[in-house]
Enzyme design. Sequence first.
Site, PDB file in Angstrom:
ATOM      1  N   THR A  47      40.343  44.360  43.202  1.00  0.00           N
ATOM      2  CA  THR A  47      41.489  44.550  42.307  1.00  0.00           C
ATOM      3  C   THR A  47      41.402  45.894  41.596  1.00  0.00           C
ATOM      4  OG1 THR A  47      41.728  42.178  41.994  1.00  0.00           O
ATOM      5  CG2 THR A  47      42.755  43.587  40.338  1.00  0.00           C
ATOM      6  N   CYS A  48      40.216  46.283  41.215  1.00  0.00           N
ATOM      7  CA  CYS A  48      40.032  47.546  40.488  1.00  0.00           C
ATOM      8  C   CYS A  48      40.465  48.740  41.342  1.00  0.00           C
ATOM      9  CB  CYS A  48      38.577  47.701  40.065  1.00  0.00           C
ATOM     10  SG  CYS A  48      37.960  46.303  39.098  1.00  0.00           S
TER      11      CYS A  48
END
Length: 158
Positions: A47-48
């Site tokens: 996600t980052c």
Amino acid sequence: MTIAVGDRIPEATLNTLKDGVQALDTHELFDGRKVLMFAVPGAFTPTCSAKHLPGFVDKAAELKAKGVDEIVATAVNDAFVLGAWNKASGSGDITMLADGNGEFAEALGLTMDGSGYGLGKRGQRFSMIVNDGVVEELNVEAPGDFRVSSAEHMLGQL
């Protein structure tokens, strides 16, 4: 105790990679300036890398046009990892600051236990607007969420 809107940023040292590792005191970073900071559990994590950092890269000019002096990303990673992450997928508009031992995340009261995923102690996913060392906006994600710490959400808060 978790930091809250109206609180001063705690004293801490973060590291950046510029001609080697350089230490930066939080007062140097935040005092007298408007800083947007977002934190991720780890560089190069799904996600980052796919959503969080790219959103700030894409919206950096818009955020700065709303009076932000600096956009800062932080994670409980070392300066070399954050430097490589920024080089691989980031932007010169984002300052990467390493919280290698998690001391800043701990001082903010925003740690999480990622041991179940082999990550150990990490910082939570959050974003904040800090004006002259004082937190004006604080957005802490629920575990597994990615909404309120996004660049799009932050644009609406400025």
